[in-house]
Design a protein around this motif. Structure first.
Motif, PDB file in Angstrom:
ATOM      1  N   GLY A  20     112.198  33.044  54.112  1.00 48.58           N
ATOM      2  CA  GLY A  20     112.707  31.896  53.351  1.00 48.58           C
ATOM      3  C   GLY A  20     112.955  30.676  54.202  1.00 48.58           C
ATOM      4  O   GLY A  20     113.145  29.572  53.664  1.00 48.58           O
ATOM      5  N   LEU A  21     112.958  30.837  55.522  1.00 47.61           N
ATOM      6  CA  LEU A  21     113.085  29.663  56.388  1.00 47.61           C
ATOM      7  C   LEU A  21     111.891  28.724  56.244  1.00 47.61           C
ATOM      8  O   LEU A  21     112.011  27.519  56.486  1.00 47.61           O
ATOM      9  CB  LEU A  21     113.217  30.093  57.850  1.00 47.61           C
ATOM     10  N   VAL A  22     110.739  29.267  55.865  1.00 48.72           N
ATOM     11  CA  VAL A  22     109.540  28.431  55.745  1.00 48.72           C
ATOM     12  C   VAL A  22     109.730  27.350  54.681  1.00 48.72           C
ATOM     13  O   VAL A  22     109.638  26.155  54.982  1.00 48.72           O
ATOM     14  CB  VAL A  22     108.289  29.290  55.468  1.00 48.72           C
ATOM     15  N   PRO A  23     110.010  27.693  53.413  1.00 50.92           N
ATOM     16  CA  PRO A  23     110.217  26.625  52.430  1.00 50.92           C
ATOM     17  C   PRO A  23     111.474  25.799  52.695  1.00 50.92           C
ATOM     18  O   PRO A  23     111.497  24.603  52.385  1.00 50.92           O
ATOM     19  CB  PRO A  23     110.305  27.376  51.102  1.00 50.92           C
ATOM     20  N   ALA A  24     112.513  26.419  53.250  1.00 51.21           N
ATOM     21  CA  ALA A  24     113.741  25.664  53.515  1.00 51.21           C
ATOM     22  C   ALA A  24     113.482  24.553  54.523  1.00 51.21           C
ATOM     23  O   ALA A  24     113.896  23.394  54.331  1.00 51.21           O
ATOM     24  CB  ALA A  24     114.835  26.605  54.019  1.00 51.21           C
ATOM     25  N   LEU A  25     112.778  24.877  55.611  1.00 52.93           N
ATOM     26  CA  LEU A  25     112.495  23.862  56.624  1.00 52.93           C
ATOM     27  C   LEU A  25     111.391  22.916  56.177  1.00 52.93           C
ATOM     28  O   LEU A  25     111.361  21.752  56.593  1.00 52.93           O
ATOM     29  CB  LEU A  25     112.140  24.537  57.944  1.00 52.93           C
ATOM     30  N   ARG A  26     110.467  23.394  55.323  1.00 55.29           N
ATOM     31  CA  ARG A  26     109.481  22.474  54.750  1.00 55.29           C
ATOM     32  C   ARG A  26     110.172  21.436  53.866  1.00 55.29           C
ATOM     33  O   ARG A  26     109.800  20.254  53.850  1.00 55.29           O
ATOM     34  CB  ARG A  26     108.443  23.255  53.944  1.00 55.29           C
ATOM     35  N   LEU A  27     111.175  21.876  53.113  1.00 60.27           N
ATOM     36  CA  LEU A  27     111.944  20.943  52.289  1.00 60.27           C
ATOM     37  C   LEU A  27     112.662  19.931  53.165  1.00 60.27           C
ATOM     38  O   LEU A  27     112.670  18.724  52.883  1.00 60.27           O
ATOM     39  CB  LEU A  27     112.949  21.718  51.434  1.00 60.27           C
ATOM     40  N   ALA A  28     113.277  20.410  54.256  1.00 61.48           N
ATOM     41  CA  ALA A  28     113.958  19.500  55.179  1.00 61.48           C
ATOM     42  C   ALA A  28     112.974  18.537  55.831  1.00 61.48           C
ATOM     43  O   ALA A  28     113.276  17.356  56.030  1.00 61.48           O
ATOM     44  CB  ALA A  28     114.703  20.311  56.243  1.00 61.48           C
ATOM     45  N   GLU A  29     111.784  19.038  56.153  1.00 62.83           N
ATOM     46  CA  GLU A  29     110.754  18.175  56.751  1.00 62.83           C
ATOM     47  C   GLU A  29     110.368  17.058  55.794  1.00 62.83           C
ATOM     48  O   GLU A  29     110.209  15.896  56.199  1.00 62.83           O
ATOM     49  CB  GLU A  29     109.535  19.011  57.112  1.00 62.83           C
ATOM     50  N   SER A  30     110.206  17.396  54.512  1.00 63.45           N
ATOM     51  CA  SER A  30     109.840  16.372  53.525  1.00 63.45           C
ATOM     52  C   SER A  30     110.947  15.343  53.339  1.00 63.45           C
ATOM     53  O   SER A  30     110.692  14.239  52.858  1.00 63.45           O
ATOM     54  CB  SER A  30     109.515  17.040  52.184  1.00 63.45           C
TER      55      SER A  30
END
Length: 458
Positions: free
Chosen positions: A21-31
């Motif tokens: 779940g770190l993948v979408p969480a950090l992708r969201l933060a990146e966006s």
């Protein structure tokens, strides 16, 4: 459940991860601009942005100490993420921070919150219209520490040796609280110290995050003073602050006529710590009041004094029987406000200030279970990273349609989900558990994190 007796554990799979779940969480933060903003850090350490992101990622996955950041280095994590660092490297990185670098990180946290609010419009739902309302709650807490090497540790108002954390949260009637600003202070710092500056920064952060409606600034009696109230007035915000029972307040309460009290019933019982019991009804009254009459004329505040009174329990007689009531005795809870809310609603909104305690509890159940360094600035940087992680986790929950879920729940359902990595062509495929109970929430988060942002109507 009963474990099988045919199990043989072997730690040998390089393609498994425990926190997919770190993948979408950090992708969201990146966006929302996380990595671009972290590039602005001027810490004298190579690849500071990557190291800072690693600390945030570890906190999102449940790390509450520097050693726990090692949970990012297992299985196929290096295939999913670039820039994973060893805990010793991250500890050295945190010790490079100075007070100025911590302030830079605080500013980045405010900008990230604004970016997340754009990426996840419901993050601060109910505050974007002029008719909306948002609540800014300010409070502080003592984080107990041990060992004589902790810089800044001292005995504070709680009677324990620790460091003081002061924070301001943003919430609305429709949205769970986010952290607008937070700072670490010496353990013996008075609660109200620096409250004016913190509140001013929090209001600015709220406005930058899209809050266009009315702002109500709430605090307990530790913040009863011109610094807090004056800052709210200067920023055209409402205030709602618990009053100290000084002679002026006591005299005003005594002047309230008996027929001015309005009975109210709580839909949910309220725990009265002084009486050590649950209370389900009370009476409310209000009276015009001028606060801070000991200050110069320009700093005296004409406002409303709203008072809630709860009947005291009658003591038992010497033989253990209940005494007859000779006269009613009450405990009074008063606060000052300049809001135009009705008396009943003003009392209800003021009592909701306790929401900030939920945030403090979540932080202490997460990264602030410890302040891991002996160096004060390193611990302040740890707190700033914890604020970033908290807000990213909250945005993750809203994007996953779990808007009221606590951080620990999000870790269980969304972040710490096991997965197996496979390759096909030039892409990685993350195989997640079949029949995962919260798969639909995870997929909602993934869509929000990876889809282009929704165009804003003009």
């Amino acid at each position: 459940m009963k474990p099988s007796h045919t199990i043989r554990p072997v730690f040998d799979d390089p393609n498994l991860v425990s926190a997919a779940g770190l993948v979408p969480a950090l992708r969201l933060a990146e966006s929302a601009g996380l990595y671009d903003l972290l590039d602005e850090l001027s810490v004298s350490s190579a690849n500071a942005a990557a190291k800072s992101a690693a600390v945030i990622g570890g906190m999102l996955a449940g790390a509450d100490s520097i050693d726990d950041l090692d949970l990012l280095r297992h299985g196929g994590m290096s295939r999913l993420f670039a820039g994973v660092r060893a805990p010793s490297t991250l500890g050295t990185f945190l010790r490079c921070f100075t007070h100025g670098h911590v302030q830079q990180l605080d500013k980045i946290g405010a900008d990230i919150l604004a970016g997340l609010a754009v990426r996840v419009p419901d993050l601060i739902a109910g505050s974007h219209g002029r008719e909306g309302i948002a609540f800014l709650d300010v409070d502080d807490t003592i984080r107990e520490v041990h060992g004589h090497a902790k810089q800044g540790a001292a005995f504070g108002y709680s009677g324990v040796r620790g460091l003081n954390l002061q924070l301001a949260t943003i919430s609305t009637p429709l949205a769970a609280p986010m952290i607008a600003r937070a700072r670490l202070r010496k353990g013996n710092t008075a609660s109200h110290t620096g409250a004016g500056r913190l509140l001013a920064q929090a209001i600015t952060t709220a406005r930058a995050a899209g809050v266009k409606g009315q702002v109500l600034c709430r605090a307990d009696s530790a913040y009863y003073g011109w610094a807090f109230v004056g800052t709210a007035i200067r920023h055209r915000a409402w205030f709602s602050v618990t009053a100290r029972m000084n002679p002026a307040v006591v005299k005003a309460i005594a002047s309230i006529e008996e027929d001015a009290w309005t009975p109210i019933a709580y839909p949910n019982a309220v725990y009265d710590e002084a009486e050590d019991r649950w209370v389900s009804d009370a009476e409310v009254a209000e009276i015009p009041f001028t606060a801070f009459t000991g200050r110069r004329k320009a700093e005296q505040v004409a406002c409303r004094l709203v008072v809630r009174r709860v009947k005291r329990l009658q003591p038992l007689a010497g033989d253990g029987t209940e005494q007859g009531e000779l006269f009613a005795a009450y405990r009074h809870h008063a606060f000052i406000t300049n809001s135009i809310l009705s008396m009943i609603e003003a009392d209800q909104r003021h009592r909701d200030h306790a929401l900030v305690e939920q945030v403090i509890a979540e932080l202490k159940d997460g990264p602030l279970a410890h302040l891991p360094s002996g160096k004060y600035a390193a611990n302040a940087a740890w707190v700033a990273h914890a604020v970033l992680a908290f807000n990213i986790a909250r945005a993750t929950g809203v994007a996953a349609s779990l808007r009221t879920a606590r951080w620990a729940t999000l870790r269980t359902r969304i972040i710490n989900i096991p997965a197996r990595i496979a390759s096909t062509g030039r892409r990685l495929v993350v195989h997640l558990p079949q029949h995962w109970p919260w798969a639909s929430s995870w997929e909602l988060l993934w869509s929000t994190a990876t889809d282009p942002p929704t165009a804003v109507a003009t």
